[in-house]
Design a protein around this motif. Sequence first.
Motif, mmCIF file in Angstrom:
data_model
loop_
_atom_site.group_PDB
_atom_site.id
_atom_site.type_symbol
_atom_site.label_atom_id
_atom_site.label_comp_id
_atom_site.label_asym_id
_atom_site.label_seq_id
_atom_site.Cartn_x
_atom_site.Cartn_y
_atom_site.Cartn_z
ATOM 1 N N PHE A 28 0.814 -1.200 0.000
ATOM 2 C CA PHE A 28 0.000 0.000 0.000
ATOM 3 C C PHE A 28 0.860 1.267 0.000
ATOM 4 O O PHE A 28 0.339 2.361 0.115
ATOM 5 C CB PHE A 28 -0.922 0.009 1.228
ATOM 6 C CG PHE A 28 -2.079 -0.928 1.095
ATOM 7 C CD1 PHE A 28 -3.278 -0.494 0.586
ATOM 8 C CD2 PHE A 28 -1.963 -2.259 1.452
ATOM 9 C CE1 PHE A 28 -4.350 -1.347 0.460
ATOM 10 C CE2 PHE A 28 -3.024 -3.120 1.337
ATOM 11 C CZ PHE A 28 -4.232 -2.659 0.836
ATOM 12 N N ASP A 29 2.164 1.105 -0.089
ATOM 13 C CA ASP A 29 3.045 2.257 -0.101
ATOM 14 C C ASP A 29 2.960 2.961 -1.446
ATOM 15 O O ASP A 29 2.870 2.326 -2.496
ATOM 16 C CB ASP A 29 4.492 1.795 0.146
ATOM 17 C CG ASP A 29 5.381 2.953 0.567
ATOM 18 O OD1 ASP A 29 5.356 3.981 -0.121
ATOM 19 O OD2 ASP A 29 6.080 2.818 1.579
ATOM 20 N N LYS A 30 3.033 4.278 -1.417
ATOM 21 C CA LYS A 30 2.924 5.042 -2.664
ATOM 22 C C LYS A 30 4.148 4.835 -3.556
ATOM 23 O O LYS A 30 4.104 5.169 -4.745
ATOM 24 C CB LYS A 30 2.761 6.528 -2.363
ATOM 25 C CG LYS A 30 3.963 7.157 -1.667
ATOM 26 C CD LYS A 30 3.717 8.620 -1.386
ATOM 27 C CE LYS A 30 4.924 9.254 -0.691
ATOM 28 N NZ LYS A 30 4.698 10.683 -0.430
ATOM 29 N N GLU A 31 5.251 4.315 -2.990
ATOM 30 C CA GLU A 31 6.462 4.134 -3.778
ATOM 31 C C GLU A 31 6.484 2.813 -4.534
ATOM 32 O O GLU A 31 7.420 2.553 -5.267
ATOM 33 C CB GLU A 31 7.689 4.213 -2.860
ATOM 34 C CG GLU A 31 7.840 5.555 -2.160
ATOM 35 C CD GLU A 31 8.025 6.695 -3.137
ATOM 36 O OE1 GLU A 31 8.576 6.448 -4.229
ATOM 37 O OE2 GLU A 31 7.618 7.822 -2.815
ATOM 38 N N VAL A 32 5.504 1.955 -4.312
ATOM 39 C CA VAL A 32 5.461 0.679 -5.013
ATOM 40 C C VAL A 32 4.062 0.469 -5.550
ATOM 41 O O VAL A 32 3.147 1.232 -5.299
ATOM 42 C CB VAL A 32 5.848 -0.488 -4.080
ATOM 43 C CG1 VAL A 32 7.256 -0.310 -3.562
ATOM 44 C CG2 VAL A 32 4.888 -0.585 -2.908
ATOM 45 N N GLY A 33 3.905 -0.610 -6.311
ATOM 46 C CA GLY A 33 2.593 -0.911 -6.843
ATOM 47 C C GLY A 33 2.394 -0.349 -8.235
ATOM 48 O O GLY A 33 3.304 0.208 -8.864
ATOM 49 N N VAL A 34 1.151 -0.488 -8.732
ATOM 50 C CA VAL A 34 0.843 -0.100 -10.107
ATOM 51 C C VAL A 34 1.034 1.394 -10.318
ATOM 52 O O VAL A 34 1.514 1.847 -11.362
ATOM 53 C CB VAL A 34 -0.597 -0.525 -10.454
ATOM 54 C CG1 VAL A 34 -0.958 -0.093 -11.857
ATOM 55 C CG2 VAL A 34 -0.735 -2.041 -10.327
ATOM 56 N N ARG A 35 0.655 2.203 -9.332
ATOM 57 C CA ARG A 35 0.802 3.645 -9.493
ATOM 58 C C ARG A 35 2.268 4.049 -9.587
ATOM 59 O O ARG A 35 2.627 4.944 -10.365
ATOM 60 C CB ARG A 35 0.135 4.365 -8.317
ATOM 61 C CG ARG A 35 -1.392 4.289 -8.355
ATOM 62 C CD ARG A 35 -2.020 5.157 -7.291
ATOM 63 N NE ARG A 35 -3.472 5.141 -7.389
ATOM 64 C CZ ARG A 35 -4.276 5.818 -6.583
ATOM 65 N NH1 ARG A 35 -3.762 6.560 -5.614
ATOM 66 N NH2 ARG A 35 -5.583 5.760 -6.739
ATOM 67 N N ALA A 36 3.107 3.409 -8.797
ATOM 68 C CA ALA A 36 4.538 3.700 -8.884
ATOM 69 C C ALA A 36 5.090 3.288 -10.246
ATOM 70 O O ALA A 36 5.907 4.004 -10.833
ATOM 71 C CB ALA A 36 5.287 2.983 -7.770
ATOM 72 N N VAL A 37 4.636 2.135 -10.746
ATOM 73 C CA VAL A 37 5.060 1.701 -12.083
ATOM 74 C C VAL A 37 4.630 2.719 -13.128
ATOM 75 O O VAL A 37 5.401 3.083 -14.029
ATOM 76 C CB VAL A 37 4.471 0.313 -12.404
ATOM 77 C CG1 VAL A 37 4.737 -0.058 -13.853
ATOM 78 C CG2 VAL A 37 5.063 -0.744 -11.471
ATOM 79 N N GLU A 38 3.390 3.197 -13.015
ATOM 80 C CA GLU A 38 2.910 4.202 -13.971
ATOM 81 C C GLU A 38 3.754 5.473 -13.898
ATOM 82 O O GLU A 38 4.066 6.082 -14.938
ATOM 83 C CB GLU A 38 1.448 4.525 -13.690
ATOM 84 C CG GLU A 38 0.862 5.485 -14.712
ATOM 85 C CD GLU A 38 -0.500 6.009 -14.304
ATOM 86 O OE1 GLU A 38 -1.259 6.428 -15.190
ATOM 87 O OE2 GLU A 38 -0.792 6.036 -13.098
ATOM 88 N N GLN A 39 4.134 5.886 -12.696
ATOM 89 C CA GLN A 39 4.956 7.084 -12.548
ATOM 90 C C GLN A 39 6.317 6.904 -13.227
ATOM 91 O O GLN A 39 6.814 7.830 -13.886
ATOM 92 C CB GLN A 39 5.136 7.403 -11.071
ATOM 93 C CG GLN A 39 3.865 7.881 -10.385
ATOM 94 C CD GLN A 39 4.038 8.048 -8.891
ATOM 95 O OE1 GLN A 39 5.121 7.805 -8.346
ATOM 96 N NE2 GLN A 39 2.985 8.456 -8.204
ATOM 97 N N HIS A 40 6.909 5.728 -13.075
ATOM 98 C CA HIS A 40 8.192 5.479 -13.742
ATOM 99 C C HIS A 40 8.024 5.485 -15.263
ATOM 100 O O HIS A 40 8.877 6.029 -15.985
ATOM 101 C CB HIS A 40 8.775 4.152 -13.272
ATOM 102 C CG HIS A 40 9.383 4.207 -11.909
ATOM 103 N ND1 HIS A 40 10.626 4.755 -11.664
ATOM 104 C CD2 HIS A 40 8.922 3.787 -10.698
ATOM 105 C CE1 HIS A 40 10.910 4.675 -10.379
ATOM 106 N NE2 HIS A 40 9.892 4.089 -9.762
ATOM 107 N N MET A 41 6.947 4.888 -15.747
ATOM 108 C CA MET A 41 6.718 4.886 -17.187
ATOM 109 C C MET A 41 6.456 6.298 -17.716
ATOM 110 O O MET A 41 6.900 6.671 -18.804
ATOM 111 C CB MET A 41 5.531 3.978 -17.529
ATOM 112 C CG MET A 41 5.721 2.512 -17.165
ATOM 113 S SD MET A 41 7.152 1.722 -17.940
ATOM 114 C CE MET A 41 8.319 1.719 -16.571
#
Length: 433
Positions: A93-106
């Motif tokens: 549930f951390d903002k630095e991991v998960g799908v949202r973090a992947v989207e931010q890197h992309m």
Amino acid sequence: AKVMSWIAPQFPPRLSSGPFEDWGRFGFWCSIAPVAVALVGLCAATAVLVRSCIRAGRPPSRQPSSKPVACTSFLTLLLIAAGVVGFWAVGAFDKEVGVRAVEQHMESIRDDATAARKYMADAQEELITTKEAVEVMLDTCEGDAIPVVEDIRQQLDQIEAGIQAGAPFLDAFFYLADSLVDVTKPYAPHATFAKLLMLVPLALVLFCCGVIVVTVCTTRWPVGRGRCSCRCIHSLGVGFAFVVLLVVGVASVELLGGMALGAFCQDPNANSLTLVHAKLGDSDAYKLSRYYIERASDTPQALAALEGAKKISGRLETYYGDQDVKSLLEETCADEGVENFDRRLPHLAVPLRALVAVSSRGRVSPHYQTVVHDIACTTTVAALGWLIVSQLAVGLLCLPLLACMAETFFDRWVAWQAKLELNSEYAMELCAM
């Protein structure tokens, strides 16, 4: 994560024999363990359902104890807490991991690709302006200055050739970044909801455990004969069986995903290229992805051409910065042309340096390392592991055992209360006689 990778089958190679052969075999081997778990769960749910339909047991010789039900309930609560805390602690549930973090890197990669296009346009514009200044110088220079200006023009032509040769790289870079965003963007808005949905089975088990505990506690009331509670527990047997099926079914699906992810994480670099090749084919974007993922791969020719143009611009600045060359041009060429060239030359190298910087392996590879190695192959697999173990423990063991123990307890409790009533009536008859 290591266990998932150890038990998972081999990921299909990049040059697989066909879409329905290696990939079909891979799906079959990944599904064996989840199907076996689902069958065991079906048996457990059937056992719970059958037990709820049976009211049997010999009359107890002593008062039934609720301690086994209480201990099993406590164990169930501990396993649920362990699963939730483990799922939370590894960063699901951390903002630095998960799908949202992947989207931010992309998105960061695509922003760099967009910036690279802008830097390319700026470099082309500055090159045109600088070459115009050189032509003005060439028309006004005399004597020994003419070969110097010719040499400068030749280097500018080499820079122009490098920029033109690097155009395919820029197109491939933007196409690759845009494709990565298109893959991850549809899932990001639903990431939090999906994570919460994965905890619903544990919440249902917690609710069932609470119902059983509250129902058992009613037997401690002064008038707690247990007949209504016994009927209630037996009637809820269908619900308990459904929850067992739901928990085991969700855990089986998660196990299937964990097996596939574990197979991928056996060799993340090679398997990432397999997935990229499946989407992009033998395109320039795929070749560029090899450069970013495989550190030993050679630099693409188009990127090498851009790096060459950047080096030439640096050498040109050094060459023109020589005091003798600068003095010669100022003495033999028109002041307007020299001043214009002197003003435009530093602006030519800036966009070229920025273009190479935003598209370099050192800029893009960290995003890949974070998304694939840190998030997918560490955090995600570990979070799934905690959740799967917890769900299987409570779904296959604790909840079926707790439901059957509660039904047995109430059957014996009702029989014990009936025996006490019978003894009380017999004692009253004896007193009356």
